[in-house]
Design a protein around this motif. Structure first.
Motif, PDB file in Angstrom:
ATOM      1  N   THR A 152      41.869  21.845  38.120  1.00 31.22           N
ATOM      2  CA  THR A 152      42.352  23.005  37.383  1.00 31.22           C
ATOM      3  C   THR A 152      43.686  23.426  37.941  1.00 31.22           C
ATOM      4  O   THR A 152      44.036  23.069  39.082  1.00 31.22           O
ATOM      5  N   ASP A 153      44.465  24.170  37.166  1.00 32.10           N
ATOM      6  CA  ASP A 153      45.751  24.689  37.621  1.00 32.10           C
ATOM      7  C   ASP A 153      45.526  25.981  38.389  1.00 32.10           C
ATOM      8  O   ASP A 153      45.035  26.973  37.833  1.00 32.10           O
ATOM      9  N   VAL A 154      45.852  25.957  39.670  1.00 28.90           N
ATOM     10  CA  VAL A 154      45.718  27.158  40.491  1.00 28.90           C
ATOM     11  C   VAL A 154      46.928  28.042  40.237  1.00 28.90           C
ATOM     12  O   VAL A 154      48.060  27.585  40.328  1.00 28.90           O
ATOM     13  N   PRO A 155      46.726  29.324  39.911  1.00 28.04           N
ATOM     14  CA  PRO A 155      47.865  30.196  39.595  1.00 28.04           C
ATOM     15  C   PRO A 155      48.750  30.452  40.799  1.00 28.04           C
ATOM     16  O   PRO A 155      48.294  30.460  41.940  1.00 28.04           O
ATOM     17  N   GLU A 156      50.035  30.643  40.540  1.00 26.31           N
ATOM     18  CA  GLU A 156      50.965  31.022  41.593  1.00 26.31           C
ATOM     19  C   GLU A 156      50.755  32.487  41.965  1.00 26.31           C
ATOM     20  O   GLU A 156      50.181  33.270  41.217  1.00 26.31           O
ATOM     21  N   LEU A 157      51.247  32.862  43.173  1.00 21.77           N
ATOM     22  CA  LEU A 157      51.072  34.235  43.640  1.00 21.77           C
ATOM     23  C   LEU A 157      51.752  35.231  42.725  1.00 21.77           C
ATOM     24  O   LEU A 157      51.260  36.347  42.523  1.00 21.77           O
ATOM     25  N   ASP A 158      52.895  34.838  42.145  1.00 21.66           N
ATOM     26  CA  ASP A 158      53.573  35.741  41.217  1.00 21.66           C
ATOM     27  C   ASP A 158      52.724  35.991  39.976  1.00 21.66           C
ATOM     28  O   ASP A 158      52.711  37.095  39.428  1.00 21.66           O
ATOM     29  N   ASP A 159      52.010  34.965  39.541  1.00 22.27           N
ATOM     30  CA  ASP A 159      51.128  35.130  38.393  1.00 22.27           C
ATOM     31  C   ASP A 159      49.928  35.992  38.746  1.00 22.27           C
ATOM     32  O   ASP A 159      49.406  36.724  37.898  1.00 22.27           O
ATOM     33  N   VAL A 160      49.477  35.904  39.979  1.00 16.85           N
ATOM     34  CA  VAL A 160      48.340  36.705  40.417  1.00 16.85           C
ATOM     35  C   VAL A 160      48.684  38.185  40.362  1.00 16.85           C
ATOM     36  O   VAL A 160      47.848  39.034  40.045  1.00 16.85           O
ATOM     37  N   GLU A 161      49.945  38.527  40.646  1.00 17.91           N
ATOM     38  CA  GLU A 161      50.364  39.921  40.669  1.00 17.91           C
ATOM     39  C   GLU A 161      50.642  40.476  39.282  1.00 17.91           C
ATOM     40  O   GLU A 161      50.972  41.653  39.150  1.00 17.91           O
ATOM     41  N   HIS A 221      38.604  33.612  34.344  1.00 14.85           N
ATOM     42  CA  HIS A 221      39.623  34.100  35.269  1.00 14.85           C
ATOM     43  C   HIS A 221      39.515  35.623  35.379  1.00 14.85           C
ATOM     44  O   HIS A 221      39.546  36.335  34.368  1.00 14.85           O
ATOM     45  N   VAL A 222      39.403  36.100  36.603  1.00 17.77           N
ATOM     46  CA  VAL A 222      39.341  37.537  36.876  1.00 17.77           C
ATOM     47  C   VAL A 222      40.318  37.836  38.006  1.00 17.77           C
ATOM     48  O   VAL A 222      40.159  37.338  39.119  1.00 17.77           O
ATOM     49  N   HIS A 223      41.328  38.629  37.727  1.00 15.21           N
ATOM     50  CA  HIS A 223      42.268  39.068  38.754  1.00 15.21           C
ATOM     51  C   HIS A 223      41.893  40.484  39.164  1.00 15.21           C
ATOM     52  O   HIS A 223      41.925  41.404  38.344  1.00 15.21           O
ATOM     53  N   THR A 237      47.521  47.642  48.073  1.00 12.77           N
ATOM     54  CA  THR A 237      46.658  46.870  47.189  1.00 12.77           C
ATOM     55  C   THR A 237      47.161  45.436  47.097  1.00 12.77           C
ATOM     56  O   THR A 237      48.369  45.195  47.056  1.00 12.77           O
ATOM     57  N   VAL A 238      46.233  44.513  47.066  1.00 12.62           N
ATOM     58  CA  VAL A 238      46.542  43.085  46.955  1.00 12.62           C
ATOM     59  C   VAL A 238      45.728  42.524  45.799  1.00 12.62           C
ATOM     60  O   VAL A 238      44.519  42.754  45.705  1.00 12.62           O
ATOM     61  N   SER A 239      46.396  41.788  44.921  1.00  8.28           N
ATOM     62  CA  SER A 239      45.712  41.199  43.780  1.00  8.28           C
ATOM     63  C   SER A 239      45.166  39.816  44.153  1.00  8.28           C
ATOM     64  O   SER A 239      45.873  38.992  44.736  1.00  8.28           O
ATOM     65  N   VAL A 240      43.898  39.591  43.832  1.00  9.10           N
ATOM     66  CA  VAL A 240      43.223  38.319  44.125  1.00  9.10           C
ATOM     67  C   VAL A 240      42.788  37.687  42.804  1.00  9.10           C
ATOM     68  O   VAL A 240      42.152  38.345  41.972  1.00  9.10           O
ATOM     69  N   ALA A 241      43.144  36.434  42.623  1.00  8.38           N
ATOM     70  CA  ALA A 241      42.738  35.700  41.425  1.00  8.38           C
ATOM     71  C   ALA A 241      41.434  34.961  41.702  1.00  8.38           C
ATOM     72  O   ALA A 241      41.349  34.183  42.653  1.00  8.38           O
ATOM     73  N   CYS A 242      40.427  35.245  40.885  1.00  4.70           N
ATOM     74  CA  CYS A 242      39.127  34.568  40.999  1.00  4.70           C
ATOM     75  C   CYS A 242      38.923  33.703  39.754  1.00  4.70           C
ATOM     76  O   CYS A 242      39.040  34.191  38.622  1.00  4.70           O
ATOM     77  N   ILE A 243      38.647  32.421  39.983  1.00  6.68           N
ATOM     78  CA  ILE A 243      38.391  31.490  38.886  1.00  6.68           C
ATOM     79  C   ILE A 243      36.936  31.031  39.005  1.00  6.68           C
ATOM     80  O   ILE A 243      36.560  30.342  39.957  1.00  6.68           O
ATOM     81  N   LEU A 244      36.125  31.452  38.064  1.00  7.71           N
ATOM     82  CA  LEU A 244      34.698  31.145  38.082  1.00  7.71           C
ATOM     83  C   LEU A 244      34.439  29.906  37.238  1.00  7.71           C
ATOM     84  O   LEU A 244      34.657  29.904  36.026  1.00  7.71           O
ATOM     85  N   GLN A 245      33.985  28.846  37.910  1.00  8.72           N
ATOM     86  CA  GLN A 245      33.621  27.613  37.226  1.00  8.72           C
ATOM     87  C   GLN A 245      32.116  27.391  37.349  1.00  8.72           C
ATOM     88  O   GLN A 245      31.401  28.162  37.986  1.00  8.72           O
ATOM     89  N   ARG A 246      31.659  26.313  36.739  1.00  8.88           N
ATOM     90  CA  ARG A 246      30.222  26.070  36.718  1.00  8.88           C
ATOM     91  C   ARG A 246      29.671  25.843  38.114  1.00  8.88           C
ATOM     92  O   ARG A 246      28.590  26.325  38.459  1.00  8.88           O
ATOM     93  N   ASN A 247      30.419  25.142  38.953  1.00  6.13           N
ATOM     94  CA  ASN A 247      29.888  24.749  40.259  1.00  6.13           C
ATOM     95  C   ASN A 247      30.637  25.362  41.439  1.00  6.13           C
ATOM     96  O   ASN A 247      30.304  25.065  42.587  1.00  6.13           O
TER      97      ASN A 247
END
Length: 273
Positions: free
Chosen positions: A7-16, A32-34, A47-57
């Motif tokens: 999968t494409d892991v988002p960049e930190l700028d995208d996370v913000e 995807h939940v930021h 505050t710090v934004s965290v990107a969470c990517i929930l997949q099946r496994n």
């Protein structure tokens, strides 16, 4: 890493990214939940934004730096205190722990606010300027905590719509949402108390300043009559009969003292001093 996770892991700028449409969405990579997390640096909360990517496994998180919430989660997992059977359960556990940490943080803010309240309302020797600085920091921390709670509410609402098959997890999310509502009410109470103490502090500072101005004003009035007497007898006129009197000098001194005592006695009698 992207090849390993497929999968494409988002960049930190995208996370913000703060746009609601970019913070929570679903694509072929998963859910995807930021989410905003609270951290502390140099005595201030940020505050710090965290990107969470929930997949099946698996659950993928992208964040900048180390956060206390993740350290605590790892410690609890090593001690067997985390019950998560799948990545969805792990994400819900992470949000639940995040809200619990906010609750602990609000309790600490309330304790600090009680200390400032004592300084402002009861301690006569307190430094009011320092109290204002502490209140400003507490207001900033409370505001950032409320922002994180509101962001978590949006995350939970999004997950409730996309975890339709997870009955137990959905009930846990609803319980977390109820806890957030309670904490939001507590942040409102803290805001009101901070504003009250801020207004009280500024009022006490104004009273102190008015007291100083009052003392200077009374001192000016007390010394005005003696100054007038001294000015009169300091004039260089040729014909001033009092200058020839034997007791003119002590009489002028006595008149100045009397002219100064008279207004002081009057102010004292009126209770202005």
């Amino acid at each position: 890493m992207q090849g390993l996770l497929k999968t494409d892991v988002p960049e930190l700028d995208d996370v913000e990214e703060i746009e609601a449409s970019a913070r929570c969405f679903v694509d072929q990579a998963g859910i995807h939940v930021h989410s905003l997390f609270l951290t502390q640096a140099d005595g201030r909360h940020t505050t710090v934004s965290v990107a969470c990517i929930l997949q099946r496994n698996c659950l993928i998180t992208v964040r900048e730096g180390e956060l206390a919430d993740f350290r605590l989660l790892r410690m609890r997992a090593r001690r067997g205190q985390v019950e998560a059977l799948d990545p969805s359960g792990l994400l819900v556990t992470l949000l639940e722990q995040k809200v619990e940490n906010h609750a602990d943080g609000l309790e600490d803010l309330h304790r600090q606010l009680e200390e400032v309240s004592y300084l402002v309302l009861e301690d006569e020797d307190s430094e009011l300027d320092e109290a204002i600085n502490r209140l400003a920091r507490l207001e900033d921390s409370n505001g950032k905590t409320r922002l994180c709670l509101m962001d978590t509410q949006r995350n939970i609402s999004f997950l409730l719509r996309h975890l339709s098959k997870e009955g137990e997890l959905r009930e846990t999310l609803r319980e977390i949402n109820r806890d957030i509502e309670t904490l939001m009410s507590h942040t409102t109470f803290l805001f009101d108390k901070i504003n009250f103490l801020m207004d009280s502090t500024q009022g006490f500072i104004n009273i102190e300043q008015n007291q100083i101005i009052k003392i200077f004003s009374i001192a000016a009035v007390v010394f005005l009559p003696p100054t007038l007497v001294a000015s009169i007898y300091g004039m260089n006129f040729v014909h001033m009969p009092e200058l020839q009197w034997q007791f003119a000098y002590p009489g002028a001194i006595g008149l100045m003292i009397l002219a100064g005592i008279a207004p002081y006695w009057y102010f004292k009698r009126k209770g202005w001093l």
